[in-house]
Design an enzyme around this catalytic site. Structure first.
Site, short mmCIF file in Angstrom:
data_model
loop_
_atom_site.label_atom_id
_atom_site.label_comp_id
_atom_site.label_asym_id
_atom_site.label_seq_id
_atom_site.Cartn_x
_atom_site.Cartn_y
_atom_site.Cartn_z
N ASP A 124 85.40 37.34 50.20
CA ASP A 124 85.38 37.59 48.75
C ASP A 124 86.18 38.84 48.43
O ASP A 124 85.80 39.94 48.83
CB ASP A 124 83.94 37.75 48.27
CG ASP A 124 83.83 37.70 46.75
OD1 ASP A 124 84.81 38.08 46.07
OD2 ASP A 124 82.78 37.29 46.24
N ASP A 322 91.34 35.84 42.51
CA ASP A 322 89.99 35.85 43.07
C ASP A 322 89.82 34.72 44.07
O ASP A 322 90.19 33.57 43.79
CB ASP A 322 88.97 35.71 41.93
CG ASP A 322 87.55 35.64 42.43
OD1 ASP A 322 87.16 36.53 43.21
OD2 ASP A 322 86.83 34.70 42.06
#
Length: 443
Positions: A124, A322
Protein backbone atom coordinates in the site's frame (compact mmCIF):
# COMPACT_ATOMS: atom_id res chain seq x y z
CA UNK A 1 -20.36 3.97 -6.47
CA UNK A 2 -22.74 1.30 -5.27
CA UNK A 3 -24.82 -0.91 -7.52
CA UNK A 4 -26.96 -3.99 -7.38
CA UNK A 5 -28.34 -6.57 -9.79
CA UNK A 6 -31.30 -8.91 -9.45
CA UNK A 7 -31.05 -12.69 -9.31
CA UNK A 8 -31.94 -13.24 -12.98
CA UNK A 9 -29.37 -10.69 -14.07
CA UNK A 10 -26.75 -12.29 -11.85
CA UNK A 11 -27.43 -15.74 -13.31
CA UNK A 12 -27.06 -14.39 -16.83
CA UNK A 13 -23.84 -12.61 -15.89
CA UNK A 14 -22.44 -15.79 -14.42
CA UNK A 15 -23.00 -17.46 -17.78
CA UNK A 16 -21.46 -14.56 -19.69
CA UNK A 17 -18.40 -14.15 -17.50
CA UNK A 18 -17.29 -17.79 -17.39
CA UNK A 19 -14.08 -18.68 -15.66
CA UNK A 20 -12.39 -20.87 -18.24
CA UNK A 21 -11.67 -18.25 -20.93
CA UNK A 22 -10.17 -15.97 -18.31
CA UNK A 23 -7.72 -18.48 -16.91
CA UNK A 24 -9.58 -18.90 -13.60
CA UNK A 25 -10.63 -22.48 -14.16
CA UNK A 26 -10.83 -24.69 -11.09
CA UNK A 27 -8.50 -27.04 -12.95
CA UNK A 28 -5.75 -24.41 -13.12
CA UNK A 29 -2.60 -25.87 -11.64
CA UNK A 30 0.12 -23.19 -11.86
CA UNK A 31 3.68 -24.06 -10.99
CA UNK A 32 3.66 -21.81 -7.98
CA UNK A 33 7.16 -22.71 -6.91
CA UNK A 34 8.59 -21.37 -10.16
CA UNK A 35 8.84 -17.73 -11.14
CA UNK A 36 10.24 -15.48 -13.82
CA UNK A 37 12.03 -13.54 -11.08
CA UNK A 38 14.31 -14.47 -8.22
CA UNK A 39 14.44 -12.49 -5.00
CA UNK A 40 17.45 -10.22 -4.71
CA UNK A 41 18.36 -7.52 -2.25
CA UNK A 42 16.20 -4.94 -4.04
CA UNK A 43 13.67 -6.94 -6.09
CA UNK A 44 10.58 -8.54 -4.56
CA UNK A 45 8.03 -10.75 -6.23
CA UNK A 46 4.45 -9.44 -6.24
CA UNK A 47 1.42 -11.73 -6.23
CA UNK A 48 -2.22 -10.80 -6.60
CA UNK A 49 -4.14 -11.82 -3.49
CA UNK A 50 -6.66 -13.86 -5.53
CA UNK A 51 -4.02 -15.69 -7.55
CA UNK A 52 -4.21 -19.50 -7.40
CA UNK A 53 -0.74 -19.37 -5.83
CA UNK A 54 -1.77 -16.97 -3.06
CA UNK A 55 -2.22 -18.53 0.40
CA UNK A 56 -4.77 -15.76 1.09
CA UNK A 57 -7.01 -16.70 -1.85
CA UNK A 58 -10.63 -17.40 -0.97
CA UNK A 59 -11.23 -21.04 -1.82
CA UNK A 60 -14.99 -20.96 -2.13
CA UNK A 61 -16.29 -21.06 -5.69
CA UNK A 62 -16.63 -17.56 -7.09
CA UNK A 63 -17.06 -16.39 -10.65
CA UNK A 64 -14.86 -13.76 -12.25
CA UNK A 65 -17.71 -11.26 -12.41
CA UNK A 66 -18.48 -11.78 -8.70
CA UNK A 67 -14.83 -11.16 -7.87
CA UNK A 68 -14.72 -7.99 -9.95
CA UNK A 69 -17.94 -6.61 -8.50
CA UNK A 70 -16.75 -7.31 -4.94
CA UNK A 71 -13.51 -5.43 -5.60
CA UNK A 72 -15.37 -2.52 -7.20
CA UNK A 73 -17.81 -2.31 -4.31
CA UNK A 74 -15.03 -2.26 -1.72
CA UNK A 75 -13.31 0.56 -3.63
CA UNK A 76 -15.96 2.96 -2.33
CA UNK A 77 -14.76 2.37 1.22
CA UNK A 78 -11.17 2.82 0.10
CA UNK A 79 -12.08 6.16 -1.50
CA UNK A 80 -13.81 7.29 1.67
CA UNK A 81 -10.67 6.50 3.63
CA UNK A 82 -8.37 8.31 1.18
CA UNK A 83 -10.59 11.36 1.07
CA UNK A 84 -10.79 11.50 4.87
CA UNK A 85 -7.02 11.80 4.92
CA UNK A 86 -6.82 14.68 2.47
CA UNK A 87 -9.67 16.37 4.30
CA UNK A 88 -7.52 16.57 7.42
CA UNK A 89 -9.50 14.11 9.51
CA UNK A 90 -6.27 12.33 10.19
CA UNK A 91 -3.76 15.13 10.41
CA UNK A 92 -0.82 13.31 12.03
CA UNK A 93 1.74 11.77 9.68
CA UNK A 94 0.67 8.20 10.51
CA UNK A 95 -2.32 6.76 8.71
CA UNK A 96 -5.61 6.54 10.54
CA UNK A 97 -6.94 3.16 11.58
CA UNK A 98 -9.30 3.53 8.67
CA UNK A 99 -6.35 2.56 6.53
CA UNK A 100 -7.42 -1.04 6.95
CA UNK A 101 -10.73 -0.45 5.15
CA UNK A 102 -9.32 -1.33 1.78
CA UNK A 103 -8.94 -4.18 -0.62
CA UNK A 104 -5.47 -5.77 -0.27
CA UNK A 105 -5.11 -6.29 -3.97
CA UNK A 106 -1.40 -7.12 -4.16
CA UNK A 107 0.84 -8.87 -1.65
CA UNK A 108 4.57 -9.28 -1.08
CA UNK A 109 6.49 -11.67 1.09
CA UNK A 110 7.94 -10.20 4.28
CA UNK A 111 10.11 -11.86 6.90
CA UNK A 112 9.90 -10.56 10.45
CA UNK A 113 11.98 -11.30 13.54
CA UNK A 114 14.97 -13.47 14.44
CA UNK A 115 14.73 -16.22 13.30
CA UNK A 116 12.56 -14.83 10.49
CA UNK A 117 8.85 -15.57 10.23
CA UNK A 118 7.16 -15.14 6.85
CA UNK A 119 3.94 -13.20 6.28
CA UNK A 120 2.17 -12.26 3.04
CA UNK A 121 1.46 -8.56 3.48
CA UNK A 122 -0.57 -6.10 1.42
CA UNK A 123 1.37 -3.51 -0.57
CA UNK A 124 0.00 0.00 0.00
CA UNK A 125 1.64 3.21 -1.18
CA UNK A 126 -0.85 5.55 0.49
CA UNK A 127 -0.20 4.55 4.10
CA UNK A 128 2.56 5.31 6.58
CA UNK A 129 2.40 2.73 9.37
CA UNK A 130 3.16 -0.89 8.61
CA UNK A 131 1.43 -3.35 10.92
CA UNK A 132 1.15 -7.09 11.40
CA UNK A 133 -1.13 -9.31 13.52
CA UNK A 134 0.74 -10.66 16.54
CA UNK A 135 0.27 -13.80 18.62
CA UNK A 136 -2.73 -13.58 20.92
CA UNK A 137 -4.51 -11.11 18.66
CA UNK A 138 -8.27 -11.32 19.14
CA UNK A 139 -10.13 -11.26 15.83
CA UNK A 140 -7.02 -11.71 13.66
CA UNK A 141 -6.35 -14.44 11.16
CA UNK A 142 -4.71 -17.71 12.12
CA UNK A 143 -1.38 -16.64 10.60
CA UNK A 144 0.28 -14.20 12.99
CA UNK A 145 3.73 -13.02 14.01
CA UNK A 146 4.87 -14.90 17.11
CA UNK A 147 6.77 -12.05 18.77
CA UNK A 148 7.83 -14.15 21.77
CA UNK A 149 9.87 -16.37 19.45
CA UNK A 150 11.95 -13.48 18.10
CA UNK A 151 15.15 -12.58 19.93
CA UNK A 152 15.21 -9.08 18.39
CA UNK A 153 11.64 -8.02 19.24
CA UNK A 154 11.08 -5.01 21.50
CA UNK A 155 8.22 -2.77 22.53
CA UNK A 156 8.56 0.96 21.88
CA UNK A 157 8.24 3.04 25.04
CA UNK A 158 6.04 6.10 25.36
CA UNK A 159 9.13 8.30 25.72
CA UNK A 160 10.44 7.43 22.26
CA UNK A 161 9.91 10.01 19.51
CA UNK A 162 8.18 7.41 17.32
CA UNK A 163 5.31 7.16 19.79
CA UNK A 164 4.36 10.78 19.24
CA UNK A 165 3.62 9.96 15.59
CA UNK A 166 0.96 7.38 16.40
CA UNK A 167 -2.66 8.63 16.46
CA UNK A 168 -4.89 7.92 19.46
CA UNK A 169 -1.94 6.64 21.42
CA UNK A 170 -1.80 5.84 25.11
CA UNK A 171 0.58 4.22 27.55
CA UNK A 172 0.28 0.73 28.98
CA UNK A 173 3.00 -0.02 31.55
CA UNK A 174 5.30 2.36 29.68
CA UNK A 175 4.63 0.81 26.25
CA UNK A 176 3.26 2.91 23.38
CA UNK A 177 -0.18 1.52 22.55
CA UNK A 178 -2.97 2.60 20.22
CA UNK A 179 -6.64 2.00 19.54
CA UNK A 180 -7.76 3.20 16.14
CA UNK A 181 -11.33 3.34 14.91
CA UNK A 182 -12.56 3.21 11.35
CA UNK A 183 -16.20 2.96 10.41
CA UNK A 184 -17.74 0.34 12.66
CA UNK A 185 -14.46 -1.50 13.18
CA UNK A 186 -11.27 -1.00 15.15
CA UNK A 187 -7.71 -2.23 15.53
CA UNK A 188 -5.55 -2.03 18.61
CA UNK A 189 -2.04 -2.96 19.59
CA UNK A 190 1.35 -1.58 20.46
CA UNK A 191 4.15 0.14 18.60
CA UNK A 192 7.04 -2.30 18.41
CA UNK A 193 10.30 -2.89 16.60
CA UNK A 194 12.04 -5.88 15.09
CA UNK A 195 14.09 -6.86 12.08
CA UNK A 196 12.11 -6.75 8.84
CA UNK A 197 13.48 -8.38 5.71
CA UNK A 198 12.16 -7.82 2.22
CA UNK A 199 13.96 -10.02 -0.29
CA UNK A 200 17.50 -10.20 1.19
CA UNK A 201 17.97 -6.80 2.86
CA UNK A 202 17.42 -6.90 6.65
CA UNK A 203 16.13 -3.70 8.27
CA UNK A 204 16.95 -3.86 12.00
CA UNK A 205 14.79 -2.05 14.57
CA UNK A 206 11.98 -1.46 12.12
CA UNK A 207 9.01 0.24 13.80
CA UNK A 208 5.57 -1.27 13.16
CA UNK A 209 2.22 -1.83 14.80
CA UNK A 210 1.83 -5.19 16.55
CA UNK A 211 -1.92 -5.85 16.49
CA UNK A 212 -3.58 -7.38 19.53
CA UNK A 213 -7.21 -6.97 18.50
CA UNK A 214 -9.22 -6.26 15.40
CA UNK A 215 -12.87 -6.19 14.42
CA UNK A 216 -14.37 -6.31 10.96
CA UNK A 217 -13.22 -8.25 7.92
CA UNK A 218 -11.54 -5.62 5.76
CA UNK A 219 -8.05 -5.69 7.26
CA UNK A 220 -5.37 -7.49 5.21
CA UNK A 221 -5.21 -10.77 7.12
CA UNK A 222 -1.42 -10.96 7.45
CA UNK A 223 -0.65 -7.25 7.68
CA UNK A 224 0.28 -4.25 5.61
CA UNK A 225 3.52 -2.86 4.20
CA UNK A 226 3.25 0.94 4.15
CA UNK A 227 5.06 2.61 1.24
CA UNK A 228 3.72 6.13 1.85
CA UNK A 229 5.82 9.25 2.35
CA UNK A 230 5.27 9.81 6.09
CA UNK A 231 8.01 9.46 8.75
CA UNK A 232 6.98 5.97 9.94
CA UNK A 233 6.57 4.45 6.49
CA UNK A 234 8.87 1.74 5.21
CA UNK A 235 10.45 4.12 2.68
CA UNK A 236 11.16 6.74 5.34
CA UNK A 237 12.66 4.24 7.76
CA UNK A 238 14.90 2.84 5.02
CA UNK A 239 15.88 6.18 3.51
CA UNK A 240 19.60 5.58 4.00
CA UNK A 241 19.28 2.19 2.32
CA UNK A 242 16.90 2.89 -0.58
CA UNK A 243 17.08 6.71 -0.90
CA UNK A 244 13.25 7.03 -0.85
CA UNK A 245 13.05 5.46 -4.31
CA UNK A 246 11.03 2.45 -5.42
CA UNK A 247 9.03 1.13 -8.34
CA UNK A 248 6.60 -1.68 -8.93
CA UNK A 249 5.04 -3.57 -11.78
CA UNK A 250 1.63 -4.94 -10.82
CA UNK A 251 0.68 -8.11 -12.70
CA UNK A 252 -2.73 -8.78 -14.16
CA UNK A 253 -5.46 -9.81 -11.75
CA UNK A 254 -5.56 -13.10 -13.59
CA UNK A 255 -1.82 -13.80 -13.25
CA UNK A 256 -1.27 -17.00 -11.23
CA UNK A 257 2.35 -16.45 -10.19
CA UNK A 258 4.68 -14.04 -8.41
CA UNK A 259 5.38 -12.35 -11.72
CA UNK A 260 5.25 -8.70 -10.69
CA UNK A 261 8.14 -6.97 -8.96
CA UNK A 262 8.77 -4.31 -6.34
CA UNK A 263 12.16 -2.66 -6.83
CA UNK A 264 13.70 -0.78 -3.94
CA UNK A 265 16.37 1.89 -4.29
CA UNK A 266 17.70 3.87 -7.28
CA UNK A 267 19.80 1.03 -8.63
CA UNK A 268 18.12 -1.10 -11.26
CA UNK A 269 15.39 1.41 -12.02
CA UNK A 270 14.63 2.10 -15.71
CA UNK A 271 16.85 4.77 -17.22
CA UNK A 272 14.54 5.67 -20.07
CA UNK A 273 11.10 6.36 -18.66
CA UNK A 274 8.51 9.09 -19.11
CA UNK A 275 8.09 11.15 -15.95
CA UNK A 276 5.82 13.77 -14.41
CA UNK A 277 6.52 16.00 -11.39
CA UNK A 278 5.70 14.57 -7.98
CA UNK A 279 3.62 16.99 -5.91
CA UNK A 280 3.25 17.24 -2.14
CA UNK A 281 0.22 18.07 -0.06
CA UNK A 282 1.38 19.52 3.28
CA UNK A 283 -1.89 18.50 4.90
CA UNK A 284 -1.21 14.87 4.09
CA UNK A 285 2.37 14.04 3.31
CA UNK A 286 1.70 10.35 2.60
CA UNK A 287 0.13 10.63 -0.84
CA UNK A 288 1.91 10.57 -4.18
CA UNK A 289 0.21 13.47 -5.97
CA UNK A 290 0.69 14.08 -9.69
CA UNK A 291 -0.70 16.68 -12.07
CA UNK A 292 -3.33 15.10 -14.32
CA UNK A 293 -4.03 17.78 -16.93
CA UNK A 294 -6.40 16.00 -19.30
CA UNK A 295 -7.79 12.80 -20.79
CA UNK A 296 -7.99 11.84 -24.46
CA UNK A 297 -10.56 9.41 -25.83
CA UNK A 298 -9.34 8.41 -29.24
CA UNK A 299 -7.69 11.51 -30.70
CA UNK A 300 -10.00 13.95 -28.96
CA UNK A 301 -9.07 15.72 -25.74
CA UNK A 302 -12.12 15.53 -23.51
CA UNK A 303 -13.59 18.87 -22.41
CA UNK A 304 -13.04 18.65 -18.64
CA UNK A 305 -13.41 21.71 -16.38
CA UNK A 306 -9.88 22.66 -15.19
CA UNK A 307 -11.12 22.81 -11.60
CA UNK A 308 -11.93 19.07 -11.72
CA UNK A 309 -8.25 18.21 -12.20
CA UNK A 310 -6.53 21.07 -10.37
CA UNK A 311 -4.16 20.35 -7.49
CA UNK A 312 -5.09 22.28 -4.34
CA UNK A 313 -3.02 21.57 -1.20
CA UNK A 314 -5.49 23.55 0.91
CA UNK A 315 -8.38 21.21 0.17
CA UNK A 316 -6.56 18.02 -0.80
CA UNK A 317 -7.98 18.19 -4.31
CA UNK A 318 -5.97 16.71 -7.13
CA UNK A 319 -4.84 13.33 -8.42
CA UNK A 320 -2.97 10.57 -6.60
CA UNK A 321 -1.49 7.26 -7.74
CA UNK A 322 -2.69 4.55 -5.35
CA UNK A 323 -2.01 0.82 -5.26
CA UNK A 324 -4.85 -0.04 -2.85
CA UNK A 325 -7.80 1.21 -4.91
CA UNK A 326 -8.76 -1.19 -7.71
CA UNK A 327 -10.59 0.98 -10.27
CA UNK A 328 -9.73 4.55 -11.23
CA UNK A 329 -12.09 7.18 -9.85
CA UNK A 330 -12.45 10.63 -11.36
CA UNK A 331 -14.35 13.52 -9.79
CA UNK A 332 -17.87 13.67 -11.16
CA UNK A 333 -17.43 16.37 -13.84
CA UNK A 334 -14.29 14.68 -15.17
CA UNK A 335 -15.76 11.19 -15.18
CA UNK A 336 -18.99 12.29 -16.82
CA UNK A 337 -17.06 14.04 -19.60
CA UNK A 338 -14.82 10.99 -20.22
CA UNK A 339 -17.74 8.56 -20.08
CA UNK A 340 -19.89 10.62 -22.45
CA UNK A 341 -17.09 10.91 -24.99
CA UNK A 342 -16.47 7.17 -24.72
CA UNK A 343 -20.16 6.50 -25.30
CA UNK A 344 -20.23 8.95 -28.22
CA UNK A 345 -17.43 7.03 -29.91
CA UNK A 346 -19.48 3.84 -29.57
CA UNK A 347 -22.22 5.31 -31.79
CA UNK A 348 -25.74 6.54 -31.19
CA UNK A 349 -27.36 3.23 -32.08
CA UNK A 350 -25.41 1.27 -29.46
CA UNK A 351 -27.32 0.32 -26.30
CA UNK A 352 -25.55 1.14 -23.04
CA UNK A 353 -26.09 -1.20 -20.09
CA UNK A 354 -24.75 -1.28 -16.54
CA UNK A 355 -23.07 -3.87 -14.33
CA UNK A 356 -22.83 -3.25 -10.61
CA UNK A 357 -21.08 0.10 -10.17
CA UNK A 358 -20.03 0.27 -13.84
CA UNK A 359 -22.46 2.37 -15.86
CA UNK A 360 -21.00 2.02 -19.37
CA UNK A 361 -21.26 -1.55 -20.65
CA UNK A 362 -22.05 -3.07 -24.03
CA UNK A 363 -23.36 -6.52 -24.95
CA UNK A 364 -22.68 -6.32 -28.68
CA UNK A 365 -19.36 -6.10 -30.52
CA UNK A 366 -18.02 -2.55 -30.46
CA UNK A 367 -14.96 -0.71 -31.73
CA UNK A 368 -13.05 0.50 -28.68
CA UNK A 369 -11.32 3.90 -28.77
CA UNK A 370 -8.02 4.46 -27.00
CA UNK A 371 -7.84 6.26 -23.67
CA UNK A 372 -4.82 8.42 -22.85
CA UNK A 373 -4.11 9.90 -19.44
CA UNK A 374 -2.36 13.24 -19.91
CA UNK A 375 -0.02 14.27 -17.12
CA UNK A 376 2.28 17.27 -16.96
CA UNK A 377 5.26 16.20 -19.07
CA UNK A 378 3.99 12.79 -20.18
CA UNK A 379 1.07 10.99 -21.79
CA UNK A 380 0.14 7.40 -20.92
CA UNK A 381 -2.00 5.59 -23.51
CA UNK A 382 -3.63 2.64 -21.79
CA UNK A 383 -3.94 -0.79 -23.37
CA UNK A 384 -7.56 -2.00 -23.48
CA UNK A 385 -6.99 -4.44 -20.62
CA UNK A 386 -6.21 -1.43 -18.43
CA UNK A 387 -9.51 0.36 -18.93
CA UNK A 388 -11.98 -2.39 -19.85
CA UNK A 389 -13.58 -5.32 -18.12
CA UNK A 390 -14.68 -7.85 -20.69
CA UNK A 391 -15.23 -11.53 -21.21
CA UNK A 392 -13.33 -13.38 -23.89
CA UNK A 393 -16.29 -15.77 -24.21
CA UNK A 394 -18.76 -13.03 -25.16
CA UNK A 395 -18.90 -9.43 -26.33
CA UNK A 396 -19.85 -7.93 -22.97
CA UNK A 397 -17.52 -5.00 -22.26
CA UNK A 398 -17.51 -2.38 -19.48
CA UNK A 399 -15.53 0.80 -18.96
CA UNK A 400 -13.49 0.05 -15.82
CA UNK A 401 -13.73 3.50 -14.28
CA UNK A 402 -16.25 5.31 -12.11
CA UNK A 403 -17.03 8.67 -10.56
CA UNK A 404 -15.75 9.55 -7.12
CA UNK A 405 -18.48 9.43 -4.47
CA UNK A 406 -20.58 12.58 -4.60
CA UNK A 407 -20.28 13.72 -0.98
CA UNK A 408 -18.24 16.90 -0.34
CA UNK A 409 -15.25 15.05 1.12
CA UNK A 410 -14.78 12.42 -1.59
CA UNK A 411 -15.66 14.55 -4.59
CA UNK A 412 -12.30 16.36 -4.78
CA UNK A 413 -9.95 13.41 -5.27
CA UNK A 414 -8.98 11.66 -8.51
CA UNK A 415 -7.36 8.26 -7.98
CA UNK A 416 -5.31 6.43 -10.62
CA UNK A 417 -5.86 2.90 -9.36
CA UNK A 418 -4.21 -0.49 -9.73
CA UNK A 419 -6.38 -1.78 -12.62
CA UNK A 420 -5.07 1.06 -14.75
CA UNK A 421 -1.50 0.53 -13.48
CA UNK A 422 -1.15 -3.20 -14.08
CA UNK A 423 1.59 -4.28 -16.48
CA UNK A 424 3.32 -0.91 -16.19
CA UNK A 425 6.47 0.02 -14.29
CA UNK A 426 5.50 2.83 -11.90
CA UNK A 427 8.53 4.67 -10.50
CA UNK A 428 8.37 6.80 -7.34
CA UNK A 429 11.52 8.92 -7.14
CA UNK A 430 11.06 11.21 -4.14
CA UNK A 431 14.57 12.80 -4.12
CA UNK A 432 14.06 13.98 -7.70
CA UNK A 433 10.34 14.75 -7.17
CA UNK A 434 9.09 12.66 -10.05
CA UNK A 435 6.84 9.75 -10.92
CA UNK A 436 7.64 7.64 -13.97
CA UNK A 437 5.48 5.30 -16.05
CA UNK A 438 6.67 2.77 -18.62
CA UNK A 439 4.92 -0.17 -20.26
CA UNK A 440 6.28 -3.44 -18.84
CA UNK A 441 4.34 -6.70 -19.17
CA UNK A 442 4.92 -8.57 -15.92
CA UNK A 443 1.98 -10.98 -15.81
Amino acid sequence: MEGSINILSLLSLLLIFSLAPLGWSANTNPKCAKSNYKDSSTVLQVLHVNSPCSPLRQHESSSWVDTVLQMQSKDTTRLQYLASLVAGRSFVPVASGRQVLQTPTYIVKAKIGTPPQTLMVALDNSNDLSWFPCSGCVGCSSTVFASAKSTTFNNVSCERAQCSLVPRRSCDAGTCTFNLTYGGSSIGGSLTEDTLTLATDPVPQFDFGCLQKTTGSSAPPQGLLALGRGPLSFMSQTQSLYQSTFSYCLPSYKSPNFSGTLRLGPNGQPKRIKTTPLLRNPRRSSFYYVNLVGVKVGRRIVDIPPSALAFNPNTGAGTIIDSGTVFTRLVEPAYTAVRNEFRRRMGRNTTVTSLGGFDTCYTVPVTIPTITLMFAGMNVTLPQDNFLIHSSSSSTTCLAMAASPADPVNSVLNVIASWQQQNHRILFDVPNSRVGVAREPCS
